[in-house]
Design a protein around this motif. Structure first.
Motif, PDB file in Angstrom:
ATOM      1  N   GLU A   1      -5.059   9.138   5.453  1.00 16.94           N
ATOM      2  CA  GLU A   1      -5.124   7.684   5.556  1.00 16.94           C
ATOM      3  C   GLU A   1      -6.390   7.267   6.295  1.00 16.94           C
ATOM      4  O   GLU A   1      -6.978   6.234   5.996  1.00 16.94           O
ATOM      5  CB  GLU A   1      -3.893   7.156   6.289  1.00 16.94           C
ATOM      6  CG  GLU A   1      -2.588   7.450   5.543  1.00 16.94           C
ATOM      7  CD  GLU A   1      -1.357   7.121   6.362  1.00 16.94           C
ATOM      8  OE1 GLU A   1      -1.496   6.556   7.470  1.00 16.94           O
ATOM      9  OE2 GLU A   1      -0.239   7.428   5.905  1.00 16.94           O
TER      10      GLU A   1
ATOM     11  N   ARG B   1      -4.587   1.425   1.163  1.00 18.01           N
ATOM     12  CA  ARG B   1      -3.945   1.574   2.470  1.00 18.01           C
ATOM     13  C   ARG B   1      -2.432   1.415   2.382  1.00 18.01           C
ATOM     14  O   ARG B   1      -1.924   0.524   1.700  1.00 18.01           O
ATOM     15  CB  ARG B   1      -4.506   0.556   3.464  1.00 18.01           C
ATOM     16  CG  ARG B   1      -4.149   0.908   4.888  1.00 18.01           C
ATOM     17  CD  ARG B   1      -4.595  -0.089   5.941  1.00 18.01           C
ATOM     18  NE  ARG B   1      -5.697  -0.929   5.629  1.00 18.01           N
ATOM     19  CZ  ARG B   1      -6.976  -0.628   5.807  1.00 18.01           C
ATOM     20  NH1 ARG B   1      -7.299   0.556   6.285  1.00 18.01           N
ATOM     21  NH2 ARG B   1      -7.926  -1.476   5.504  1.00 18.01           N
TER      22      ARG B   1
ATOM     23  N   SER C   1      -0.031   1.894   7.830  1.00 16.89           N
ATOM     24  CA  SER C   1      -1.283   2.425   8.365  1.00 16.89           C
ATOM     25  C   SER C   1      -2.074   1.330   9.078  1.00 16.89           C
ATOM     26  O   SER C   1      -2.290   0.238   8.544  1.00 16.89           O
ATOM     27  CB  SER C   1      -2.127   3.021   7.226  1.00 16.89           C
ATOM     28  OG  SER C   1      -3.296   3.618   7.742  1.00 16.89           O
TER      29      SER C   1
END
Length: 441
Positions: A357, A424, A428
């Motif tokens: 991420e 995303r 996150s």
């Protein structure tokens, strides 16, 4: 009292947030509804989820606290769930929890533990059922639940109750606007209309207090991240640090007619799902981790445009890391990593691979290349004098025996790097939300 609801949506349509927004409006007949319903994202790696793995909570101060009034409210909410839940979908298994009176305070701590586990760990239906059986036994007429099909939604319903009862966590906000029912995709409605230029204005007006409205990393043109593409009722959503910020951004948006809108209090953009892992050997599938290691192999781009590389921890364990094609320009950073670089990694662990991420480059290794040496007199590049005969300068007649080792400038630097906004995950935390201390720590 409070209500927790989960798992009424499906991949084909509907959205549990819409049902919560609808209930928050219609339950005003029973009492005073809190300003912000709760939208809590749970473990993003759970395979049973439909889309975003969100549970919804509503807090109400009742006008009439009699048992009859409570049961009337439960019946009303149940009918709405039955009406709007997409029960035809195999993955859709609604659940709702209702908590009143003394249970509201007494269950605060155990529900908070349940909430934290549901965000970071794997919770089975049996665990939720056992929790409810005990709670309903201990607090008769103060805890109720309803479930449909296998009742998996009870997990999220309990978890969001834990979030509502324990609001001491990093909270963000999301403004969600909903389409007219006649325009929902599942009803054969028209394509969503949300003017991209107005979203760009909203972003420029309110960022960094809002984020992930627009993805500017797209090569062709700015991409509206906040506008979904499926059949669900959501028209667009604006995420931000405060309710004021998301409402201000929403006022800039030009769109088709909105049926209703609501601001939700949420744990989105907080990294609440990440678990610190000192050793890669501690990692379990379907969990998300924050860890660090040293790059042991350069990235390899495989079919589909995905980039794979390996890192090693201080205990000698190796971990495969992946930056998938949708992460956009983030892959260019990954391709610049070389063995010896020290990095911090964040992502979900699945199939023996950490799906990245974001990363932080902690230290860059030095990389050298062998080149013809410069003349010690004139400074110009020398030429080969022949196989095994070293190098010479034609002008000065100087001779050097071997090549020079020159430091190669790195194209990346120490610091944080993240995937593009359109890739995303809900939980996150975007770097735009990081404090200065977090960015340098």
């Amino acid at each position: 009292m409070l209500i927790g609801i989960d798992d009424t949506d499906s991949n084909e349509g509907m959205c549990t947030t819409y049902l919560a927004a609808l209930l928050a409006d219609e339950l005003k007949a029973f009492g005073t509804v809190s300003d912000f319903p709760y939208l809590v994202r749970l473990n993003p790696s759970i395979p049973y989820k439909t889309r975003g793995n969100a549970a919804l909570g509503i807090e109400i101060s009742l006008f009439d606290e009699s048992l009859e009034s409570k049961k009337e409210l439960i019946s009303f909410a149940t009918n709405k769930i039955e009406e709007y839940a997409d029960l035809s979908c195999e993955k859709t298994n609604p659940g709702a929890v209702f908590i009143f009176d003394e249970a509201y305070v007494s269950l605060r701590r155990p529900l908070n533990d349940f909430f934290k586990k549901a965000v970071t760990d794997v919770v089975e239906i049996e665990e939720a059922a056992a929790f409810l059986k005990s709670a309903e036994s201990d607090f008769s007429n103060s805890v109720f639940h309803i479930s449909m099909k296998n009742g998996r939604g009870l997990i999220g319903a309990l978890a969001v109750c834990g979030a509502v009862l324990n609001p001491d966590w990093d909270a963000t906000y999301e403004y969600l606007a909903y389409r007219l029912p006649k325009n929902w995709g599942s009803n054969g409605g028209p394509k969503r209309f949300v003017e991209t230029e107005s979203l760009i204005l909203a972003d420029k007006t309110t960022a960094p207090e809002t984020w992930d409205t627009i993805d500017y990393d797209k090569k062709s043109k700015p991409f509206p991240v906040c506008v979904p593409g499926g059949n669900d009722p959501v028209l667009f959503g604006i995420r931000g640090d405060s309710s004021d910020a998301v409402l201000k951004a929403a006022k800039c948006v030009v769109s088709e007619e909105i049926e209703r809108s609501r601001v939700f209090k949420t744990n989105q953009g907080t990294d609440a799902h990440l678990i610190l892992a000192e050793s890669f050997s501690d990692m379990l599938p379907l969990h998300s981790y924050l860890s660090k290691g040293t790059v042991s192999s350069k990235s390899e781009t495989i079919e589909g445009g995905h980039d794979i590389f390996q890192i090693q921890d201080d205990y000698g364990n190796f971990l495969k890391c992946a930056a998938f094609e949708p992460t956009g320009d983030f892959r260019h950073i990954i391709r610049e990593l070389i063995p010896g670089d020290e990095i911090r990694v964040c992502g979900s662990f699945k199939n023996e691979t950490l799906n990245l991420e974001k990363i932080k480059i902690l230290k860059l290794a030095e990389e050298f290349e062998s080149v013809n040496p410069n003349c010690p007199i004139c400074g110009k590049k020398t030429e080969s004098a022949g196989v095994g005969q070293g190098f010479r300068c034609k002008k000065c007649k100087t001779k050097t025996e071997s090549k020079a080792e020159v430091l190669i400038p790195r194209k990346i630097s120490v610091g944080w790097y993240e995937v593009s906004p359109s890739a995303r995950r809900h939980l996150s935390k975007p770097l735009i939300r990081y404090s200065k201390d977090e960015l340098i720590s």
